[in-house]
Scaffold this active site. Structure first.
Site, mmCIF file in Angstrom:
data_model
loop_
_atom_site.group_PDB
_atom_site.id
_atom_site.type_symbol
_atom_site.label_atom_id
_atom_site.label_comp_id
_atom_site.label_asym_id
_atom_site.label_seq_id
_atom_site.Cartn_x
_atom_site.Cartn_y
_atom_site.Cartn_z
ATOM 1 N N LYS A 186 1.505 -15.700 3.724
ATOM 2 C CA LYS A 186 1.521 -16.592 2.565
ATOM 3 C C LYS A 186 2.974 -16.949 2.310
ATOM 4 O O LYS A 186 3.520 -16.761 1.218
ATOM 5 C CB LYS A 186 0.872 -15.867 1.375
ATOM 6 C CG LYS A 186 0.653 -16.738 0.150
ATOM 7 C CD LYS A 186 -0.400 -17.820 0.327
ATOM 8 C CE LYS A 186 -0.444 -18.710 -0.902
ATOM 9 N NZ LYS A 186 -1.332 -19.878 -0.720
ATOM 10 N N ASP B 271 -4.895 -18.285 2.838
ATOM 11 C CA ASP B 271 -6.030 -18.969 2.194
ATOM 12 C C ASP B 271 -6.708 -19.915 3.182
ATOM 13 O O ASP B 271 -7.938 -19.966 3.275
ATOM 14 C CB ASP B 271 -5.589 -19.686 0.904
ATOM 15 C CG ASP B 271 -4.210 -20.307 0.982
ATOM 16 O OD1 ASP B 271 -3.582 -20.251 2.067
ATOM 17 O OD2 ASP B 271 -3.752 -20.872 -0.029
ATOM 18 N N ASP C 248 -6.645 -6.188 5.291
ATOM 19 C CA ASP C 248 -7.722 -5.452 4.632
ATOM 20 C C ASP C 248 -8.811 -6.429 4.173
ATOM 21 O O ASP C 248 -9.997 -6.259 4.450
ATOM 22 C CB ASP C 248 -7.127 -4.689 3.440
ATOM 23 C CG ASP C 248 -8.089 -3.680 2.832
ATOM 24 O OD1 ASP C 248 -9.263 -3.630 3.258
ATOM 25 O OD2 ASP C 248 -7.671 -2.947 1.920
ATOM 26 N N TYR D 145 0.810 -1.225 0.000
ATOM 27 C CA TYR D 145 0.000 0.000 0.000
ATOM 28 C C TYR D 145 0.843 1.276 0.000
ATOM 29 O O TYR D 145 0.309 2.362 0.116
ATOM 30 C CB TYR D 145 -0.945 0.002 1.221
ATOM 31 C CG TYR D 145 -2.104 -0.970 1.092
ATOM 32 C CD1 TYR D 145 -1.986 -2.123 0.325
ATOM 33 C CD2 TYR D 145 -3.306 -0.731 1.724
ATOM 34 C CE1 TYR D 145 -3.032 -3.015 0.217
ATOM 35 C CE2 TYR D 145 -4.368 -1.624 1.616
ATOM 36 C CZ TYR D 145 -4.213 -2.764 0.856
ATOM 37 O OH TYR D 145 -5.268 -3.642 0.749
ATOM 38 N N ASP E 74 -12.883 -7.602 6.044
ATOM 39 C CA ASP E 74 -14.219 -7.490 5.441
ATOM 40 C C ASP E 74 -14.952 -8.822 5.637
ATOM 41 O O ASP E 74 -16.139 -8.848 5.967
ATOM 42 C CB ASP E 74 -14.137 -7.147 3.946
ATOM 43 C CG ASP E 74 -14.213 -5.635 3.680
ATOM 44 O OD1 ASP E 74 -13.683 -4.863 4.503
ATOM 45 O OD2 ASP E 74 -14.788 -5.228 2.654
#
Ligand code: NAI
Ligand code: MG
Length: 350
Positions: free
Chosen positions: A182, A215, A239, A132, A243
């Protein structure tokens, strides 16, 4: 002592939900807070080209906390103003820990069969690094040979401080921490995060710490969310996962967050905490008195808590819960009320 709060409503439903939060905070902590509004957002940007004003960070540093709505407006397709304002403050005030509690206030808000009673965790999202930071570029843009790069920044200092904060948070809760990454595919960043995790594990032997791939974590969050207590992860995964996590507590309208610079001995001082609902500006709902203000109110409660007003914070949470239980809520959480009526209902319960 009166606390000074900067209020930035921003765009879309931001100003509406922040007005609700402010009304609730004024009632919960009468006379304790002084609010100062700032008009940063798309309207101002379209008028005079200003996003985060040149003295904006210095101005914010004079406040004890920042109450923030959301930024993003279809009239600014580049989203430039939103990035410069929100990321500008997160980065510029060095608010490195984005703390997002996930706990449905009522069981019925959780869509899972396991039931909302078992969902109670906190996601600590690294907030100042990752992809970001806008390091990258485009080569031969617009052509069939276009190349785009987006660099994922991970520094030892940045990774260590956010993980340390998560370990400390876990120590005050159920003492379980998951690192979500990951590391099997993003091997370089993964190696750094895991090295730091192992180092800190030896300093926090009382915390049960384990790593999980992102995942798998997404699946586990739906299948068996009760295994999570504190999750620490990077900016991008945090992020996305939050959600998903918001859906476990009734949707984006219910989710709260705080952007913090936990103080460390010998470290550079950061800015005041910035408290905001997890949702965005929801342009389709703007100006319709339909947005759920509860996520903003609960973010306000996090702000009170961080300012040391723990009893007042608890009362806000209880008032929001009571209003929800009575069906005094917006459509997204099963009610029929508008933003302003919900605000009045919560204020009445204080
Ligand atoms: P969004 O969070 O604004 O909306 C996603 C969905 O959730 C929409 O269906 C919306 O109606 C619903 N929703 C969100 N908040 C709600 C609330 N309080 N009450 C009831 N329903 C609610 O995310 P979206 O659509 O991806 O983005 C819209 C704009 O917001 C974009 O410009 C985006 O860049 C910006 N954004 C800003 C954020 C921030 O300021 N922190 C965070 C996320 C998005
Ligand atoms: Mg998001």
């Amino acid at each position: 002592m009166r606390r000074n709060i900067a209020v930035i409503g921003g765009d879309g439903i931001g100003p509406e939900v922040v007005a609700g939060a402010q009304a609730v905070l004024e009632t919960a902590a009468p006379g304790a807070l002084r609010f100062t509004a700032f008009d940063w957002g798309a309207e101002r940007f379209l008028r005079d080209g200003v996003t985060l004003p040149a003295d904006g960070l210095a101005t914010m540093r004079q406040f004890d906390a920042i109450l923030f709505g959301a930024v993003g407006d279809p009239r600014v397709p580049s989203n430039r103003h939103a990035a410069e304002i929100l990321l500008g403050m997160r980065f510029g005030l060095d608010l490195y820990a984005n703390v997002r509690p996930v706990r449905p206030l009522l069981e019925r808000l959780c869509p899972l069969k396991v039931g909302g009673g078992k969902v109670d965790f906190v996601v600590v999202r690294e907030n100042t690094e990752g992809p970001y930071v806008s390091m990258g570029g485009r080569f031969k843009p617009g052509s069939g040979d276009e190349v785009a790069t987006e660099t994922d920044i991970n520094t030892y200092r940045g990774v260590e401080r956010v993980q340390r904060y998560a370990f400390e948070l876990a120590r005050g809760r159920r003492r379980r921490l998951h690192l979500v990454d990951k590391a099997n595919a993003l091997i370089h960043a993964g190696a750094l995060w895991r090295r730091v995790f192992a180092e800190l594990q030896s300093q926090f032997p009382d915390v049960t710490a384990r790593a999980m791939f992102v995942d798998a974590a997404a699946m586990q969050m739906v299948r068996e969310p009760e295994q999570f207590d504190v999750i620490v992860t990077n900016n991008l995964f945090g992020d996305i996962l939050t959600d998903l996590a918001a859906a476990l507590q009734g949707g984006l309208g219910m989710a709260a967050s705080g952007n913090l610079h936990p103080q460390r001995e010998g470290a550079a001082p950061g800015g005041p905490g910035l408290f905001e609902p997890v949702h965005g500006s929801a342009p389709a709902l703007a100006g319709k008195d339909q947005a759920n203000p509860m996520g903003a109110m609960l973010s306000g409660a996090m702000m009170l808590d961080q300012l040391g007003m723990t009893a007042e914070a608890k009362r806000v949470e209880q008032a929001v819960t009571a209003a929800l239980a009575a069906g005094e809520c917006t459509a997204d959480v099963g009610g029929t009320m508008g933003t302003r009526a919900v605000t009045e209902a919560v204020v009445r319960r204080l």
